[in-house]
Design an enzyme around this catalytic site. Structure first.
Site, short mmCIF file in Angstrom:
data_model
loop_
_atom_site.label_atom_id
_atom_site.label_comp_id
_atom_site.label_asym_id
_atom_site.label_seq_id
_atom_site.Cartn_x
_atom_site.Cartn_y
_atom_site.Cartn_z
N CYS A 1 -40.84 -53.60 62.19
CA CYS A 1 -41.60 -54.67 62.86
C CYS A 1 -42.92 -55.03 62.15
O CYS A 1 -43.31 -56.20 62.13
CB CYS A 1 -41.87 -54.29 64.31
SG CYS A 1 -42.40 -52.59 64.52
N HIS B 1 -47.96 -57.16 66.93
CA HIS B 1 -48.67 -56.44 65.87
C HIS B 1 -49.56 -57.44 65.09
O HIS B 1 -49.07 -58.46 64.60
CB HIS B 1 -47.68 -55.81 64.89
CG HIS B 1 -46.91 -54.65 65.45
ND1 HIS B 1 -47.14 -54.09 66.69
CD2 HIS B 1 -45.86 -53.92 64.92
CE1 HIS B 1 -46.31 -53.07 66.89
NE2 HIS B 1 -45.52 -52.96 65.84
N1 LIG Z 1 -39.47 -49.96 70.66
C1 LIG Z 1 -39.70 -50.84 69.71
O1 LIG Z 1 -40.53 -51.75 69.82
C2 LIG Z 1 -38.98 -50.79 68.43
C3 LIG Z 1 -37.95 -49.87 68.21
N2 LIG Z 1 -37.27 -49.90 67.04
C4 LIG Z 1 -36.14 -49.01 66.73
O2 LIG Z 1 -35.01 -49.38 67.55
C5 LIG Z 1 -34.31 -48.22 67.95
C6 LIG Z 1 -34.30 -48.11 69.47
O3 LIG Z 1 -35.63 -48.02 69.97
P1 LIG Z 1 -35.92 -48.06 71.53
O4 LIG Z 1 -35.10 -49.11 72.17
O5 LIG Z 1 -37.39 -48.09 71.68
O6 LIG Z 1 -35.35 -46.60 71.99
P2 LIG Z 1 -34.98 -46.10 73.43
O7 LIG Z 1 -35.17 -44.63 73.42
O8 LIG Z 1 -35.67 -46.91 74.47
O9 LIG Z 1 -33.40 -46.41 73.56
C7 LIG Z 1 -32.45 -45.70 72.81
C8 LIG Z 1 -31.05 -46.17 73.16
O10 LIG Z 1 -30.11 -45.39 72.42
C9 LIG Z 1 -29.26 -44.68 73.34
N3 LIG Z 1 -28.99 -43.34 72.82
C10 LIG Z 1 -29.86 -42.30 72.72
N4 LIG Z 1 -29.21 -41.22 72.21
C11 LIG Z 1 -27.93 -41.59 72.02
C12 LIG Z 1 -26.78 -40.92 71.54
N5 LIG Z 1 -26.81 -39.63 71.14
N6 LIG Z 1 -25.63 -41.61 71.46
C13 LIG Z 1 -25.57 -42.89 71.85
N7 LIG Z 1 -26.62 -43.58 72.33
C14 LIG Z 1 -27.79 -42.94 72.40
C15 LIG Z 1 -30.02 -44.63 74.64
O11 LIG Z 1 -29.09 -44.47 75.70
P3 LIG Z 1 -29.46 -43.67 77.08
O12 LIG Z 1 -30.21 -44.64 77.94
O13 LIG Z 1 -28.13 -43.33 77.63
O14 LIG Z 1 -30.28 -42.49 76.67
C16 LIG Z 1 -30.67 -46.01 74.63
O15 LIG Z 1 -29.73 -46.99 74.99
C17 LIG Z 1 -35.00 -47.05 67.27
O16 LIG Z 1 -34.33 -46.77 66.06
C18 LIG Z 1 -36.42 -47.55 67.03
O17 LIG Z 1 -37.03 -46.89 65.95
C19 LIG Z 1 -37.62 -50.82 66.12
C20 LIG Z 1 -38.61 -51.71 66.30
C21 LIG Z 1 -39.38 -51.75 67.47
N1 LIG Z 2 -42.73 -47.84 64.14
C1 LIG Z 2 -42.80 -49.15 64.79
C2 LIG Z 2 -41.57 -49.38 65.62
C3 LIG Z 2 -40.30 -48.88 65.02
O1 LIG Z 2 -39.55 -48.25 65.68
O2 LIG Z 2 -40.08 -49.19 63.73
P1 LIG Z 2 -38.71 -48.92 62.95
O3 LIG Z 2 -37.78 -50.05 63.30
O4 LIG Z 2 -39.05 -48.94 61.52
O5 LIG Z 2 -38.16 -47.58 63.37
C4 LIG Z 2 -44.06 -49.18 65.63
O6 LIG Z 2 -44.53 -48.14 65.92
O7 LIG Z 2 -44.58 -50.21 66.02
#
Ligand SMILES: NC(=O)C1=CN([C@@H]2O[C@H](COP(=O)(O)OP(=O)(O)OC[C@H]3O[C@@H](n4cnc5c(N)ncnc54)[C@H](OP(=O)(O)O)[C@@H]3O)[C@@H](O)[C@H]2O)C=CC1
Ligand SMILES: N[C@@H](CC(=O)OP(=O)(O)O)C(=O)O
Length: 346
Positions: A150, A242
């Protein structure tokens, strides 16, 4: 033609943004949601703690959450969006691609793999051609496509606009919103009345992903852009959006108004989620913009916003901003999905 799509990790923070962005999407019909074994078998309404600022679409609320594995996903799904934790994604995404699924992923694993396209459709759509290389090397029928981190995606469109002035070196300092760490990522006791001058792995991602995105693809191999990038990443108590302070060293003379014009006129993509213009630029009459609260939802959260452009002895400095969970995460993957559809990969 409407494509049938699914979301991996649909119950999480980014997964919920996907659901919000796919509601009423002109090309994609959401038919399948997956999560961990804890959630599988429950209705989406029961499995997800809904935290997005619009109601859960009724049809999605009734979907039964599936396991995240090739066997659990219907064969007739055209495209999977992925928002899994990167450790989980690193195992499951290749299995899905091997099973023939096309995956547009937001997770950070494999972004820098030489045969995995890392794309922003307005910047480097031609890198999608790496899918041919990927299929040949890995023997996949499916494909894996990534969008960047991001913070990286907030800055790179402005750097692409600067490239005509000979981009030589970039220093960037970020002020990142708490939503980037996920719902439980930073406690209120840590972040209120505070700023945290470290985000694990973020600086390295900005430094490497930017050069891949701005690099060139000759049909067989990708070369990184030569500019040096140095990043300093900081967490501050904003919710979304951001903000970044960029210092760019250029080989050619660049007047601030020329830079503003290059950013303003940088072309968007002819895709449903690409905003027009791609970059909104504030002039010298608005030196205090962009600001997270006021500017993060421009272009439905998909626009990059820049301002404060000024000359420096080596080039220019400016500020830029984007919504980290829309342009920086789910919106970026949806836009990549639209590119895959437009280019005939799905
Ligand atoms: N938050 C943000 O703003 C940003 C996040 N990201 C990236 O996106 C991804 C997701 O982030 P975020 O949504 O915040 O994470 P969350 O922890 O909120 O969600 C994770 C998701 O993955 C599922 N999950 C967890 N463990 C497993 C498993 N072993 N097998 C299958 N499904 C699983 C969870 O399901 P359950 O509900 O059943 O646990 C949930 O649906 C990450 O890689 C993060 O780095 C990137 C940019 C921005
Ligand atoms: N690290 C970013 C969010 C994130 O999860 O990034 P990435 O998609 O590279 O895992 C933040 O803290 O704002």
């Amino acid at each position: 033609m409407t494509q049938r799509v699914g979301i991996l990790g649909a119950t999480g923070a980014v997964g919920q943004r996907f659901i919000q962005l796919l509601e009423d999407h002109p090309e994609f019909d959401l038919v399948c949601v997956t999560a961990s074994g804890e959630s599988a078998g429950k209705s989406y309404r029961d499995a997800a703690k809904w935290r997005v600022d619009t109601p859960i679409p009724e049809d999605v609320a009734e979907l039964v959450v599936r396991e995240t594995s090739p066997e659990a996903i219907p064969d007739d799904v055209d495209l999977l969006f992925s928002s899994l934790p990167s450790g989980v994604a690193a195992e499951v995404e290749p299995e899905l691609c091997e099973a023939g699924y096309v995956v547009s992923s937001n997770s950070s694993n494999d972004r820098m793999a030489p045969d995995v396209p890392l794309t922003i459709p307005e910047i480097n759509p031609d890198h999608l051609g790496l899918i041919e290389v990927q299929r040949e090397e890995r023997g996949w029928d499916g494909a894996l496509l990534k969008n960047p981190n991001c913070s990286t995606i907030t800055m790179v469109p402005t750097l692409a606009a600067l490239d005509e002035f000979g981009l030589e070196r970039v220093h960037v300092s970020t002020l990142q919103a708490v939503s980037g760490a996920g719902y439980s990522g930073v406690t209120s006791m840590e972040i209120l009345d505070n700023a945290i001058p470290h985000i694990g792995g973020e600086e390295e991602k900005m430094e490497s992903e930017s050069r891949k995105l701005l690099g060139s693809f000759d049909g067989a191999e990708l070369s990184m852009h030569e500019a040096e990038v140095a990043a300093s990443c900081n967490r501050i108590p904003t919710l979304d959006g951001h903000l970044e302070n960029v210092f760019a060293e250029l080989t050619a003379d660049a007047d601030p108004e020329d830079v503003r014009e290059a950013m303003r006129s940088f072309p968007g993509a002819d895709l449903p989620s690409s905003p027009d213009p791609l970059i909104h630029v504030f002039g010298p009459e608005d030196p205090e913009r962009p600001q997270p609260r006021m500017d993060r939802m421009r272009g439905g959260g998909m626009q990059v916003v820049a301002g404060g452009v000024q000359s420096t002895p080596e080039g220019v400095k400016y500020n830029c901003l984007a919504h980290n969970t829309i342009r920086g995460a789910a919106g970026a993957s949806v836009l990549n999905g639209e590119l895959l559809a437009a280019e005939g990969w799905i």
